[in-house]
Motif scaffolding. Structure first.
Motif, mmCIF file in Angstrom:
data_model
loop_
_atom_site.group_PDB
_atom_site.id
_atom_site.type_symbol
_atom_site.label_atom_id
_atom_site.label_comp_id
_atom_site.label_asym_id
_atom_site.label_seq_id
_atom_site.Cartn_x
_atom_site.Cartn_y
_atom_site.Cartn_z
ATOM 1 N N ARG A 139 0.823 -1.219 0.000
ATOM 2 C CA ARG A 139 0.000 0.000 0.000
ATOM 3 C C ARG A 139 0.856 1.269 0.000
ATOM 4 O O ARG A 139 0.415 2.318 -0.476
ATOM 5 C CB ARG A 139 -0.962 0.001 1.182
ATOM 6 C CG ARG A 139 -0.306 -0.039 2.539
ATOM 7 C CD ARG A 139 -1.355 -0.081 3.635
ATOM 8 N NE ARG A 139 -2.145 1.154 3.668
ATOM 9 C CZ ARG A 139 -3.267 1.299 4.379
ATOM 10 N NH1 ARG A 139 -3.745 0.279 5.063
ATOM 11 N NH2 ARG A 139 -3.905 2.443 4.385
ATOM 12 N N SER A 144 0.698 4.335 -6.176
ATOM 13 C CA SER A 144 0.571 5.789 -6.332
ATOM 14 C C SER A 144 -0.823 6.271 -5.924
ATOM 15 O O SER A 144 -1.807 5.526 -6.005
ATOM 16 C CB SER A 144 0.846 6.186 -7.788
ATOM 17 O OG SER A 144 -0.099 5.589 -8.650
ATOM 18 N N GLY A 145 -0.898 7.516 -5.503
ATOM 19 C CA GLY A 145 -2.185 8.095 -5.129
ATOM 20 C C GLY A 145 -2.538 7.811 -3.688
ATOM 21 O O GLY A 145 -1.738 7.284 -2.910
ATOM 22 N N GLY A 146 -3.781 8.169 -3.325
ATOM 23 C CA GLY A 146 -4.267 7.848 -1.992
ATOM 24 C C GLY A 146 -3.786 8.783 -0.906
ATOM 25 O O GLY A 146 -3.814 8.441 0.280
ATOM 26 N N GLY A 147 -3.361 9.967 -1.269
ATOM 27 C CA GLY A 147 -2.843 10.861 -0.249
ATOM 28 C C GLY A 147 -3.920 11.593 0.518
ATOM 29 O O GLY A 147 -3.634 12.279 1.500
ATOM 30 N N PRO A 176 -10.738 9.473 1.060
ATOM 31 C CA PRO A 176 -11.723 9.473 -0.042
ATOM 32 C C PRO A 176 -12.998 10.247 0.287
ATOM 33 O O PRO A 176 -13.547 10.932 -0.572
ATOM 34 C CB PRO A 176 -12.016 7.988 -0.256
ATOM 35 C CG PRO A 176 -10.856 7.269 0.335
ATOM 36 C CD PRO A 176 -10.370 8.105 1.463
ATOM 37 N N LYS A 185 -7.206 -1.905 -7.434
ATOM 38 C CA LYS A 185 -5.976 -1.182 -7.746
ATOM 39 C C LYS A 185 -5.227 -0.712 -6.496
ATOM 40 O O LYS A 185 -4.364 0.164 -6.567
ATOM 41 C CB LYS A 185 -6.244 0.009 -8.671
ATOM 42 C CG LYS A 185 -6.770 -0.376 -10.040
ATOM 43 C CD LYS A 185 -6.889 0.834 -10.943
ATOM 44 C CE LYS A 185 -7.377 0.421 -12.331
ATOM 45 N NZ LYS A 185 -7.494 1.594 -13.246
ATOM 46 N N THR A 207 -7.828 5.567 2.770
ATOM 47 C CA THR A 207 -6.975 5.698 1.586
ATOM 48 C C THR A 207 -7.478 4.768 0.481
ATOM 49 O O THR A 207 -8.034 3.697 0.772
ATOM 50 C CB THR A 207 -5.499 5.363 1.893
ATOM 51 O OG1 THR A 207 -4.727 5.370 0.689
ATOM 52 C CG2 THR A 207 -5.366 4.000 2.547
ATOM 53 N N ILE A 208 -7.318 5.187 -0.748
ATOM 54 C CA ILE A 208 -7.701 4.324 -1.871
ATOM 55 C C ILE A 208 -6.626 3.290 -2.160
ATOM 56 O O ILE A 208 -6.793 2.448 -3.040
ATOM 57 C CB ILE A 208 -7.963 5.162 -3.138
ATOM 58 C CG1 ILE A 208 -6.685 5.891 -3.582
ATOM 59 C CG2 ILE A 208 -9.117 6.116 -2.940
ATOM 60 C CD1 ILE A 208 -6.811 6.607 -4.910
ATOM 61 N N ARG A 209 -5.506 3.351 -1.434
ATOM 62 C CA ARG A 209 -4.438 2.376 -1.649
ATOM 63 C C ARG A 209 -4.595 1.145 -0.765
ATOM 64 O O ARG A 209 -3.732 0.280 -0.734
ATOM 65 C CB ARG A 209 -3.085 3.037 -1.367
ATOM 66 C CG ARG A 209 -2.786 4.195 -2.301
ATOM 67 C CD ARG A 209 -1.393 4.750 -2.099
ATOM 68 N NE ARG A 209 -1.205 5.275 -0.755
ATOM 69 C CZ ARG A 209 -0.091 5.886 -0.348
ATOM 70 N NH1 ARG A 209 0.913 6.031 -1.179
ATOM 71 N NH2 ARG A 209 0.007 6.347 0.877
#
Length: 208
Positions: free
Chosen positions: A51, A55-58, A61, A82, A74-76
């Motif tokens: 995780r 990338s992303g998830g900073g 959501p 993904k 987080t989206i991670r």
């Protein structure tokens, strides 16, 4: 100790060092060295993203409460599409430490067992005039080899012989090594090992 040498179709006895070619079969040591040798050949390059590597998830959501949806930070997250992988595989080394004394002891034990089981054939030399498989097949048949189905044969010469190597390429059950290229897996897997006298003496010096 004595070993039979085949020269010009005749057999004679040669003397060898008993502390090199007369060793007991040390199965635990051989197993450890063979396992280490095969492990060293593994790439260990498998890698997945956890995780923290996705990338992303900073940003969160959605807000914590009031949306009717489950909480998410987080989206991670691994449970998201993904997202990262739980317990992700990382690059690693499979190398196992085997010191020189152990390695040489295992080779001595393997070669000694080959002699006891009549799987080691010593010849004066193997000379191939040109890179022709037919010529090598003829020499092996003179040694009563290549008669059995899929019998794996290992040829050990004192130096790299291009004609010998090229002649063996079309024979799937025949491999050619020089003394520095000898490895425990190659020795164990071969049903018959053909070694030249010069290579045998060279091996004796290495294993003392």
């Amino acid at each position: 100790m004595e070993l039979q040498l085949i020269t010009n179709g005749k057999a004679k006895k040669i003397k060898l060092a008993a502390n090199v070619f007369g060793c007991a079969f040390n199965e635990p040591l051989i197993h450890q060295v063979v396992t280490a040798y095969m492990s060293a050949g593994r790439a260990g390059t498998k890698a997945q993203k956890n995780r923290s590597a996705v990338s992303g998830g900073g940003i969160k959501p959605w807000r914590q409460k009031g949306t009717g949806r489950a909480r998410a930070g987080t989206i991670r997250s691994p449970i998201w599409r993904k997202g990262g992988v739980t317990f992700a595989a990382q690059p690693r080394s499979y190398e196992q430490k085997v010191n020189r004394k152990m390695y040489r002891g295992a080779i001595r034990s393997i070669v000694s067992e080959l002699i006891r089981t009549d799987r080691l054939i010593t010849v004066e030399s193997i000379e191939i005039s040109s890179p022709k498989t037919k010529e090598l097949v003829g020499k092996l048949k003179d040694l009563n080899l290549l008669d059995a189905d899929n019998q794996k044969i290992l040829i050990i010469s004192e130096a790299v012989d291009e004609n010998l190597y090229l002649s063996a390429r079309n024979l799937p059950t025949v491999e050619v090594y020089d003394v520095p290229a000898i490895d425990p897996v190659g020795l164990i897997s071969a049903e018959k090992v053909v070694i030249t006298l010069a290579a045998l003496k060279q091996l004796e010096e290495v294993l003392k």
